[in-house]
Design an enzyme around this catalytic site. Structure first.
Site, PDB file in Angstrom:
ATOM      1  N   VAL A   9       0.715 -65.811  48.532  1.00 41.16           N
ATOM      2  CA  VAL A   9       0.006 -65.111  49.458  1.00 41.16           C
ATOM      3  C   VAL A   9      -1.366 -64.788  48.901  1.00 41.16           C
ATOM      4  O   VAL A   9      -1.790 -65.124  47.758  1.00 41.16           O
ATOM      5  CB  VAL A   9       0.724 -63.631  49.621  1.00 41.16           C
ATOM      6  CG1 VAL A   9       1.938 -63.730  50.322  1.00 41.16           C
ATOM      7  CG2 VAL A   9       1.149 -62.907  48.491  1.00 41.16           C
ATOM      8  N   SER A  10      -2.327 -64.395  49.830  1.00 50.39           N
ATOM      9  CA  SER A  10      -3.779 -64.396  49.479  1.00 50.39           C
ATOM     10  C   SER A  10      -4.238 -63.144  48.467  1.00 50.39           C
ATOM     11  O   SER A  10      -5.302 -63.432  47.817  1.00 50.39           O
ATOM     12  CB  SER A  10      -4.767 -64.284  50.636  1.00 50.39           C
ATOM     13  OG  SER A  10      -4.492 -65.478  51.398  1.00 50.39           O
ATOM     14  N   THR A  11      -3.462 -61.969  48.532  1.00 55.45           N
ATOM     15  CA  THR A  11      -3.914 -60.769  47.752  1.00 55.45           C
ATOM     16  C   THR A  11      -2.502 -60.126  47.197  1.00 55.45           C
ATOM     17  O   THR A  11      -1.746 -60.603  47.488  1.00 55.45           O
ATOM     18  CB  THR A  11      -4.402 -59.746  48.564  1.00 55.45           C
ATOM     19  OG1 THR A  11      -3.419 -59.472  49.565  1.00 55.45           O
ATOM     20  CG2 THR A  11      -5.558 -60.257  49.305  1.00 55.45           C
ATOM     21  N   GLN A  14      -0.110 -58.310  49.518  1.00 56.75           N
ATOM     22  CA  GLN A  14       0.714 -58.955  50.218  1.00 56.75           C
ATOM     23  C   GLN A  14       2.374 -59.252  49.582  1.00 56.75           C
ATOM     24  O   GLN A  14       2.027 -59.308  48.402  1.00 56.75           O
ATOM     25  CB  GLN A  14       0.036 -60.139  50.827  1.00 56.75           C
ATOM     26  CG  GLN A  14      -1.115 -59.901  51.604  1.00 56.75           C
ATOM     27  CD  GLN A  14      -1.748 -61.037  52.080  1.00 56.75           C
ATOM     28  OE1 GLN A  14      -2.330 -61.866  51.340  1.00 56.75           O
ATOM     29  NE2 GLN A  14      -1.953 -61.449  53.364  1.00 56.75           N
ATOM     30  N   ILE A  38      -2.997 -65.152  45.322  1.00 55.15           N
ATOM     31  CA  ILE A  38      -4.653 -65.487  45.022  1.00 55.15           C
ATOM     32  C   ILE A  38      -5.022 -66.482  46.302  1.00 55.15           C
ATOM     33  O   ILE A  38      -4.033 -67.081  46.761  1.00 55.15           O
ATOM     34  CB  ILE A  38      -4.775 -66.252  43.681  1.00 55.15           C
ATOM     35  CG1 ILE A  38      -6.184 -66.405  43.388  1.00 55.15           C
ATOM     36  CG2 ILE A  38      -4.088 -67.617  43.557  1.00 55.15           C
ATOM     37  CD1 ILE A  38      -6.598 -66.896  42.034  1.00 55.15           C
TER      38      ILE A  38
END
Length: 197
Positions: A9-11, A14, A38
Site C-alpha cells: 500500500v502507498s501509505t 492504509q 510505501i
C-alpha cells in the site's frame, strides 16, 4: 515450486489486510508474504528487497494487482524482467496475468516493448520541452561562477551596482548580496576595541 506473496500500500495509514487475505486464500504461507507500506515509485522497498533475496528459480510470486508491484510502468516491468531472468514467475491475481510458461514469455516480451516505447516517449517529450525552452531563451546547465572579489573590487573603484551587474552578467540583487555579506562580515571598531581590552 514454492509460492511467495507480495502486497503493498502507498501509505502507512492504509491496510494490507485484503491483499494478504487474498494471497493466503491462494495457498501462500504467512511467512512467505512480503509487504511494504510505501509508494510504488521507490524500488528500494524493504519487503521487496527481502522477496528478491528469498525467491529461487522455479518459485512463483503472487501479487493481487499489477499496480501493487510498482506504480510506474517502466519500474514495474523492470521488476517483472528481473524475476523472469531469475526463473521466477509472477501471477497477478485480479488482472489474470501470469509470466509462467510460453504465454508468460510472450507477456514479458510485450511488457518489455511497452516499457521501451514509454521510455522513448518520455525522451521525446523531454527533448521537445528542452528545444521549446531554448527557443524562449531559457538557459540550461550550471549557473556561472560569480567572482565575489571582482564585485568588491569594482565597487571599490566607485562603480555602481547596475554597471557591475552588467559587466559581470549577473543580477543586481546578486551584487547587493555580495556587498552586504562583505559588510556584515566586518567587525565594527567598537566591538574590536572591546575584544582587545
Amino acid at each position: 515450486m514454492r509460492l511467495f506473496g507480495y502486497a503493498r500500500v502507498s501509505t502507512s495509514q492504509q491496510s494490507l489486510d485484503l491483499q494478504v487475505k487474498a494471497l493466503k486464500n491462494e495457498g501462500v504461507r504467512a511467512n512467505r508474504i512480503f509487504t511494504d507500506k510505501i509508494s510504488g515509485s521507490h524500488l528500494d522497498r524493504e519487503g521487496l528487497q527481502m522477496l528478491r533475496l528469498k525467491v529461487e528459480e522455479g518459485d512463483v510470486i503472487l501479487v493481487k494487482k499489477l499496480d501493487r508491484l510498482g506504480r510506474d510502468t517502466a519500474d514495474m516491468i523492470q521488476l517483472v524482467k528481473e524475476f523472469d531472468e531469475m526463473g521466477v514467475a509472477i501471477r497477478f491475481l485480479d488482472d489474470g496475468i501470469s509470466t509462467e510458461g510460453s504465454m508468460g514469455k510472450m507477456v514479458v516480451t510485450i511488457l518489455s516493448a511497452v516499457a521501451q516505447a514509454e521510455r522513448q516517449r518520455i525522451l521525446e517529450r523531454t527533448n521537445e520541452g528542452r528545444l521549446e525552452a531554448k527557443a524562449k531563451g531559457i538557459k540550461f546547465g550550471r549557473k556561472p561562477f560569480v567572482d565575489k572579489e571582482k564585485v568588491r573590487s569594482l565597487r571599490g573603484q566607485g562603480i555602481g551596482a547596475t554597471d557591475i551587474a552588467r559587466q559581470l552578467n549577473i543580477g543586481r540583487s546578486t551584487v547587493y548580496k555580495i556587498l552586504e555579506s562583505n559588510q556584515s562580515s566586518r567587525i565594527s571598531p567598537v566591538v574590536e576595541n572591546a575584544m582587545n581590552s
